[in-house]
Design a protein around this motif. Structure first.
Motif, PDB file in Angstrom:
ATOM      1  N   PHE A 183      47.936  33.831  47.205  1.00  0.00           N
ATOM      2  CA  PHE A 183      47.737  35.240  46.835  1.00  0.00           C
ATOM      3  C   PHE A 183      48.433  36.111  47.875  1.00  0.00           C
ATOM      4  O   PHE A 183      48.357  35.837  49.078  1.00  0.00           O
ATOM      5  N   THR A 184      49.085  37.181  47.409  1.00  0.00           N
ATOM      6  CA  THR A 184      49.852  38.028  48.337  1.00  0.00           C
ATOM      7  C   THR A 184      48.982  38.969  49.173  1.00  0.00           C
ATOM      8  O   THR A 184      49.462  39.528  50.159  1.00  0.00           O
ATOM      9  N   GLY A 185      47.714  39.164  48.752  1.00  0.00           N
ATOM     10  CA  GLY A 185      46.876  40.191  49.379  1.00  0.00           C
ATOM     11  C   GLY A 185      46.693  40.023  50.885  1.00  0.00           C
ATOM     12  O   GLY A 185      46.939  40.950  51.661  1.00  0.00           O
TER      13      GLY A 185
ATOM     14  N   VAL B  60      40.824  50.142  52.302  1.00  0.00           N
ATOM     15  CA  VAL B  60      42.063  50.155  51.524  1.00  0.00           C
ATOM     16  C   VAL B  60      41.882  49.138  50.399  1.00  0.00           C
ATOM     17  O   VAL B  60      42.001  47.937  50.610  1.00  0.00           O
ATOM     18  N   PHE B  61      41.538  49.670  49.230  1.00  0.00           N
ATOM     19  CA  PHE B  61      41.022  48.830  48.152  1.00  0.00           C
ATOM     20  C   PHE B  61      42.003  48.721  46.994  1.00  0.00           C
ATOM     21  O   PHE B  61      42.516  49.727  46.512  1.00  0.00           O
ATOM     22  N   GLY B  62      42.217  47.505  46.542  1.00  0.00           N
ATOM     23  CA  GLY B  62      43.117  47.320  45.399  1.00  0.00           C
ATOM     24  C   GLY B  62      43.020  45.917  44.865  1.00  0.00           C
ATOM     25  O   GLY B  62      42.032  45.213  45.100  1.00  0.00           O
TER      26      GLY B  62
ATOM     27  N   LEU C 110      51.833  44.237  43.028  1.00  0.00           N
ATOM     28  CA  LEU C 110      51.785  43.013  42.213  1.00  0.00           C
ATOM     29  C   LEU C 110      52.774  42.013  42.776  1.00  0.00           C
ATOM     30  O   LEU C 110      53.811  42.386  43.335  1.00  0.00           O
ATOM     31  N   SER C 111      52.421  40.744  42.631  1.00  0.00           N
ATOM     32  CA  SER C 111      53.225  39.671  43.221  1.00  0.00           C
ATOM     33  C   SER C 111      54.680  39.752  42.780  1.00  0.00           C
ATOM     34  O   SER C 111      55.590  39.596  43.594  1.00  0.00           O
ATOM     35  N   GLU C 112      54.889  39.974  41.489  1.00  0.00           N
ATOM     36  CA  GLU C 112      56.245  39.931  40.951  1.00  0.00           C
ATOM     37  C   GLU C 112      57.162  40.941  41.651  1.00  0.00           C
ATOM     38  O   GLU C 112      58.360  40.722  41.772  1.00  0.00           O
TER      39      GLU C 112
HETATM   40  O1  DLL Z   1      46.821  41.978  43.284  1.00  0.00           O
HETATM   41  C1  DLL Z   1      48.547  42.448  44.896  1.00  0.00           C
HETATM   42  C2  DLL Z   1      47.594  43.292  45.653  1.00  0.00           C
HETATM   43  C3  DLL Z   1      46.855  42.736  46.665  1.00  0.00           C
HETATM   44  C4  DLL Z   1      47.493  44.654  45.382  1.00  0.00           C
HETATM   45  C5  DLL Z   1      45.988  43.537  47.420  1.00  0.00           C
HETATM   46  C6  DLL Z   1      46.636  45.470  46.126  1.00  0.00           C
HETATM   47  C7  DLL Z   1      45.888  44.889  47.132  1.00  0.00           C
HETATM   48  P1  DLL Z   1      48.592  40.182  41.704  1.00  0.00           P
HETATM   49  O2  DLL Z   1      47.559  39.164  41.969  1.00  0.00           O
HETATM   50  O3  DLL Z   1      49.934  39.733  41.251  1.00  0.00           O
HETATM   51  O4  DLL Z   1      48.873  41.043  42.972  1.00  0.00           O
HETATM   52  O5  DLL Z   1      47.975  41.181  40.636  1.00  0.00           O
HETATM   53  C8  DLL Z   1      48.673  42.329  40.264  1.00  0.00           C
HETATM   54  O6  DLL Z   1      46.614  43.505  39.784  1.00  0.00           O
HETATM   55  O7  DLL Z   1      49.559  44.237  37.895  1.00  0.00           O
HETATM   56  C9  DLL Z   1      47.369  45.229  38.373  1.00  0.00           C
HETATM   57  O8  DLL Z   1      47.042  44.894  37.042  1.00  0.00           O
HETATM   58  C10 DLL Z   1      46.245  44.800  39.300  1.00  0.00           C
HETATM   59  N1  DLL Z   1      46.134  45.728  40.432  1.00  0.00           N
HETATM   60  C11 DLL Z   1      46.610  45.603  41.669  1.00  0.00           C
HETATM   61  N2  DLL Z   1      46.271  46.683  42.418  1.00  0.00           N
HETATM   62  C12 DLL Z   1      45.571  47.515  41.607  1.00  0.00           C
HETATM   63  C13 DLL Z   1      44.971  48.794  41.765  1.00  0.00           C
HETATM   64  C14 DLL Z   1      47.963  41.813  43.645  1.00  0.00           C
HETATM   65  N3  DLL Z   1      44.957  49.451  42.916  1.00  0.00           N
HETATM   66  C15 DLL Z   1      47.875  43.120  39.231  1.00  0.00           C
HETATM   67  N4  DLL Z   1      44.374  49.348  40.669  1.00  0.00           N
HETATM   68  C16 DLL Z   1      48.547  44.411  38.863  1.00  0.00           C
HETATM   69  C17 DLL Z   1      44.362  48.712  39.482  1.00  0.00           C
HETATM   70  C18 DLL Z   1      45.498  46.907  40.329  1.00  0.00           C
HETATM   71  N5  DLL Z   1      44.893  47.501  39.288  1.00  0.00           N
END
Ligand code: DLL
Length: 443
Positions: free
Chosen positions: A149-151, A219-221, A247-249
């Motif tokens: 996971f990139t987070g 810092v929430f996401g 997002l990862s991509e």
């Molecule tokens: O979730 C990257 C990330 C990590 C973002 C930490 C923020 C914090 P993926 O697992 O590839 O990457 O998921 C990406 O998650 O297309 C959205 O649908 C959703 N998403 C990410 N941030 C938000 C946000 C990470 N702040 C997918 N609000 C994205 C709503 C979010 N949806």
């Protein structure tokens, strides 16, 4: 909630400098970078070149930034179809990092970074954190998962490059997370909003009031969350809650983030070019209109993405943010085009349910949505936790609360919803992205 820090351009962090690039200069840079990325993809990514050729395009067809709309879209299935390395534009000897994101079905998608890509990513996350008012001297706990996971690693590198002290807690072990927050005097945390709510609750049970701790920013996401959820978080923890998107991509966290004005998420436009399109027709929409976010990486080498359809629904906000940044903003992402539930023919988004629930007093921000099919008819059940006081109260109060919730949901959704009130803690807590919807319909 603007307090003592960063209330003007004058006292912003140096890493934020590109956020204030004059617009004409920014557009010129974007065009130059677009040409570079198109050229690179044309030369190294077979799928991209084939799609360009099908349309009779070559890199020379792109004569201005507006010509971006002539380029073909890309989407998640392209990554799956070319699994694992088919979209890479760099040889493996130049790749220094691989991440992967598990989809709901089948193989994960794989993303790659050269050293320069990691540096770009680090800079974009540092810009997010600086925009949240964080700097050297802060102690930042990273509660996103470390690994594929990139987070975790994304937030980690960004925070470290800002000069902050990083506590790489990763996910899980709520009690240890709280102990670290308290004993290390942590001033900011990066994690999913649902996990932070879990931490606030656990802290309460351990006799620790978050409001008494030095932590001041979150810092929430990584998952959708609503304004109502922000209010719950801020009022119960005293933490200023920021929305970070990515997002990862495209790169991972750090594509966009709120600044202290909380008027939408700034997109680091010199690195990621945003467009919003009509998800049905693919036509570009003007700023201010809601549609699907499409992103083009302007500075990525190992895996450039051109016109990537994110499925995330938002709008590019017109006008300039009061903070003075010139980079544009998007509205918070409440939903994805593919998270729409169709229940008895009615379109329902989980975010509508969250907003309706949190408006009714006595409920906790823990809920799950269950979909079943009975006698061929879709049923929607929302399980929601209620406060212990409420649960211990007389049956009458629970019935009354149930009716109020049912009313709130009926009004918003226009369909009959079954509400089940459950005791605090009976819904499983997530450590990463919360699983809100459980669809048990078989076909
Ligand atoms: O979730 C990257 C990330 C990590 C973002 C930490 C923020 C914090 P993926 O697992 O590839 O990457 O998921 C990406 O998650 O297309 C959205 O649908 C959703 N998403 C990410 N941030 C938000 C946000 C990470 N702040 C997918 N609000 C994205 C709503 C979010 N949806």
């Amino acid at each position: 909630m603007i307090t003592e820090l960063e209330t003007s351009v004058d006292n912003c962090h140096p890493v934020s400098a590109p956020d204030y690039t004059p617009v004409a200069e920014l557009r010129a840079l974007q065009f130059y970078r677009l040409l570079t990325v198109v050229e690179r993809s044309w030369n190294h990514v077979k799928l991209f070149r084939e799609r360009m050729e099908e349309r009779g395009l070559t890199p020379a067809s792109i004569r201005s930034l507006d010509d971006i709309v002539r380029l073909p879209f890309s989407q998640k299935s392209d990554l799956r179809d070319t699994y694992p390395f088919g979209l890479f534009a760099s040889p493996m000897k130049d790749v220094v990092r691989l991440h992967a994101s598990s989809g709901t079905t089948g193989k994960p998608i794989v993303v790659a970074y050269t050293q320069e890509d990691v540096d770009v990513w680090t800079s974009s996350v540092a810009r997010c954190l600086a925009g949240c008012g964080l700097h050297r001297g802060d102690i930042i706990q990273v509660g996103y998962g470390y690994g594929l996971f990139t987070g975790g690693l994304g937030a980690h590198y960004g925070a470290e490059s800002l000069g902050a002290a990083v506590v790489p807690a990763s996910v899980g072990h709520a009690e240890r997370q709280i102990m670290l927050l308290k004993d290390f005097g942590v001033t900011a945390i990066c994690c999913t909003p649902s996990y932070f709510i879990h931490l606030i609750e656990r802290a309460g049970e351990m006799g620790i009031d978050m409001k008494q701790l030095p932590i001041r920013a979150g810092v929430f996401g990584a998952e959708p969350w609503t304004e109502s959820m922000r209010q719950v978080i801020e009022s119960t923890s005293g933490v200023e809650a920021f929305d970070i998107y990515g997002l990862s991509e495209i790169i991972g966290p750090g594509v966009g983030c709120e600044c202290r004005r909380h008027q939408g998420l700034h997109i680091y436009e010199d690195l990621f070019y945003p467009e919003v399109i009509d998800p049905e027709t693919g036509e570009p929409l003007p700023d201010g209109e809601t549609g699907e976010l499409v992103l083009t990486t302007l500075a990525k080498q190992a895996m450039p993405m051109i016109r990537y359809r994110t499925r995330d629904i938002t709008a590019i906000l017109p006008g300039r943010c009061d903070c003075g940044r010139t980079i544009r903003r998007i509205d918070r992402i409440g939903r994805r085009s593919d998270d729409m539930l169709i229940i008895r023919g009615v379109n329902v988004f989980p975010s509508q349910i969250e907003t309706a629930l949190l408006q009714v007093e006595g409920t906790l921000p823990h809920y799950q949505i269950f979909l079943t099919r009975e006698h061929g008819l879709d049923q929607l059940e929302v399980k929601v936790e209620v406060t212990s006081e409420m649960f211990e109260d007389k049956i009458g109060a629970l019935q009354e609360l149930n009716q109020r919730l049912q009313g709130a949901l009926d009004r918003v959704l226009g369909i009959r919803v079954r509400v089940t009130l459950v005791e605090a803690h009976s819904i499983e807590r997530s450590e990463g992205k919360a699983k809100r919807v459980i669809d048990r319909r078989t076909s």
